[in-house]
Design a protein around this motif. Structure first.
Motif, PDB file in Angstrom:
ATOM      1  N   MET A   1       0.847  -1.172   0.000  1.00  0.00           N
ATOM      2  CA  MET A   1       0.000   0.000   0.000  1.00  0.00           C
ATOM      3  C   MET A   1       0.895   1.238   0.000  1.00  0.00           C
ATOM      4  SD  MET A   1      -2.915   1.155   2.761  1.00  0.00           S
ATOM      5  CE  MET A   1      -1.833   1.759   4.024  1.00  0.00           C
ATOM      6  N   ASN A   2       0.692   2.098  -0.953  1.00  0.00           N
ATOM      7  CA  ASN A   2       1.465   3.330  -1.057  1.00  0.00           C
ATOM      8  C   ASN A   2       0.529   4.526  -0.993  1.00  0.00           C
ATOM      9  OD1 ASN A   2       3.845   1.853  -1.405  1.00  0.00           O
ATOM     10  ND2 ASN A   2       3.593   1.801  -3.611  1.00  0.00           N
ATOM     11  N   LEU A   3       0.861   5.479  -0.120  1.00  0.00           N
ATOM     12  CA  LEU A   3       0.093   6.709   0.019  1.00  0.00           C
ATOM     13  C   LEU A   3       1.065   7.875  -0.041  1.00  0.00           C
ATOM     14  CD1 LEU A   3      -2.132   5.719   3.077  1.00  0.00           C
ATOM     15  CD2 LEU A   3      -2.828   5.756   0.690  1.00  0.00           C
ATOM     16  N   GLU A   4       0.584   9.022  -0.486  1.00  0.00           N
ATOM     17  CA  GLU A   4       1.423  10.211  -0.453  1.00  0.00           C
ATOM     18  C   GLU A   4       0.604  11.411  -0.020  1.00  0.00           C
ATOM     19  OE1 GLU A   4       1.938  11.663  -4.944  1.00  0.00           O
ATOM     20  OE2 GLU A   4       2.665   9.617  -4.640  1.00  0.00           O
ATOM     21  N   SER A   5       1.278  12.309   0.705  1.00  0.00           N
ATOM     22  CA  SER A   5       0.622  13.541   1.136  1.00  0.00           C
ATOM     23  C   SER A   5       0.651  14.528  -0.017  1.00  0.00           C
ATOM     24  CB  SER A   5       1.357  14.144   2.343  1.00  0.00           C
ATOM     25  OG  SER A   5       2.594  14.710   1.931  1.00  0.00           O
ATOM     26  N   SER A   6      -0.097  15.598   0.138  1.00  0.00           N
ATOM     27  CA  SER A   6       0.035  16.672  -0.838  1.00  0.00           C
ATOM     28  C   SER A   6       1.380  17.358  -0.577  1.00  0.00           C
ATOM     29  CB  SER A   6      -1.131  17.655  -0.732  1.00  0.00           C
ATOM     30  OG  SER A   6      -1.475  17.898   0.594  1.00  0.00           O
ATOM     31  N   LYS A   7       1.857  18.085  -1.569  1.00  0.00           N
ATOM     32  CA  LYS A   7       3.115  18.819  -1.414  1.00  0.00           C
ATOM     33  C   LYS A   7       2.819  20.077  -0.618  1.00  0.00           C
ATOM     34  CE  LYS A   7       5.127  17.056  -5.641  1.00  0.00           C
ATOM     35  NZ  LYS A   7       5.606  17.338  -6.994  1.00  0.00           N
ATOM     36  N   VAL A   8       3.677  20.351   0.365  1.00  0.00           N
ATOM     37  CA  VAL A   8       3.503  21.502   1.233  1.00  0.00           C
ATOM     38  C   VAL A   8       4.723  22.404   1.104  1.00  0.00           C
ATOM     39  CG1 VAL A   8       3.233  22.234   3.640  1.00  0.00           C
ATOM     40  CG2 VAL A   8       2.119  20.154   2.858  1.00  0.00           C
ATOM     41  N   SER A   9       4.482  23.686   0.936  1.00  0.00           N
ATOM     42  CA  SER A   9       5.558  24.659   0.837  1.00  0.00           C
ATOM     43  C   SER A   9       5.765  25.317   2.205  1.00  0.00           C
ATOM     44  CB  SER A   9       5.213  25.712  -0.211  1.00  0.00           C
ATOM     45  OG  SER A   9       6.267  26.623  -0.340  1.00  0.00           O
ATOM     46  N   VAL A  10       7.026  25.329   2.674  1.00  0.00           N
ATOM     47  CA  VAL A  10       7.361  25.880   3.981  1.00  0.00           C
ATOM     48  C   VAL A  10       8.410  26.971   3.801  1.00  0.00           C
ATOM     49  CG1 VAL A  10       8.240  25.326   6.291  1.00  0.00           C
ATOM     50  CG2 VAL A  10       6.907  23.635   5.046  1.00  0.00           C
ATOM     51  N   SER A  11       8.236  28.072   4.501  1.00  0.00           N
ATOM     52  CA  SER A  11       9.163  29.210   4.379  1.00  0.00           C
ATOM     53  C   SER A  11      10.404  29.028   5.243  1.00  0.00           C
ATOM     54  CB  SER A  11       8.446  30.507   4.769  1.00  0.00           C
ATOM     55  OG  SER A  11       7.364  30.736   3.907  1.00  0.00           O
TER      56      SER A  11
END
Length: 130
Positions: A1-11
């Motif tokens: 089972m493979n899951l991925e989060s959304s891409k998050v931009s951090v400053s």
């Protein structure tokens, strides 16, 4: 089972976030609000529990400086890895995405897919807290 989060931009810089994620005690800042337990075992291992879920022990398996950190289950009963990939967008901006890879039977995968998907989304969304 493979899951991925959304891409998050951090400053924050890629190096800063890599160092923050390399220090496993910082994972407590990323945990969902329904955390029941968080305990650092040693510099490479921590255990956490969410309300209504079994406790999970994670161990830092490997790290590629400034780009990737791989955590894995300490128990072979539920073999999985949690991978954080960091991608520099600008000097003080980094994109982070989490990947969950688990080796579960179809019944177990069906039961845990929703909660784990929500969990890695929460971890990703909380990256700005580092």
């Amino acid at each position: 089972m493979n899951l991925e989060s959304s891409k998050v931009s951090v400053s924050k810089s890629q190096a800063y976030l890599f160092e923050a994620l390399s220090d496993i005690k910082n994972f407590e800042k990323l945990m969902p609000e329904n955390i029941a337990k968080f305990e650092v075992i040693d510099e490479n291992c921590f255990e956490f529990g969410l309300k209504g879920m079994p406790e999970i022990k994670l161990v830092k398996k490997s790290a590629t400086p400034n780009s990737e950190i791989i955590l894995g289950a300490a128990s072979s009963k539920l073999p999985f890895t949690l991978i954080a990939k960091l991608n520099e967008i600008a000097q003080e901006e980094t994109e982070i995405q989490l990947f969950f890879e688990g080796d579960f039977n179809p019944m177990m995968a069906m039961m845990v897919k929703g909660p784990i998907g929500k969990f890695i989304e929460t971890l990703a969304e909380n990256m700005h807290k580092l």
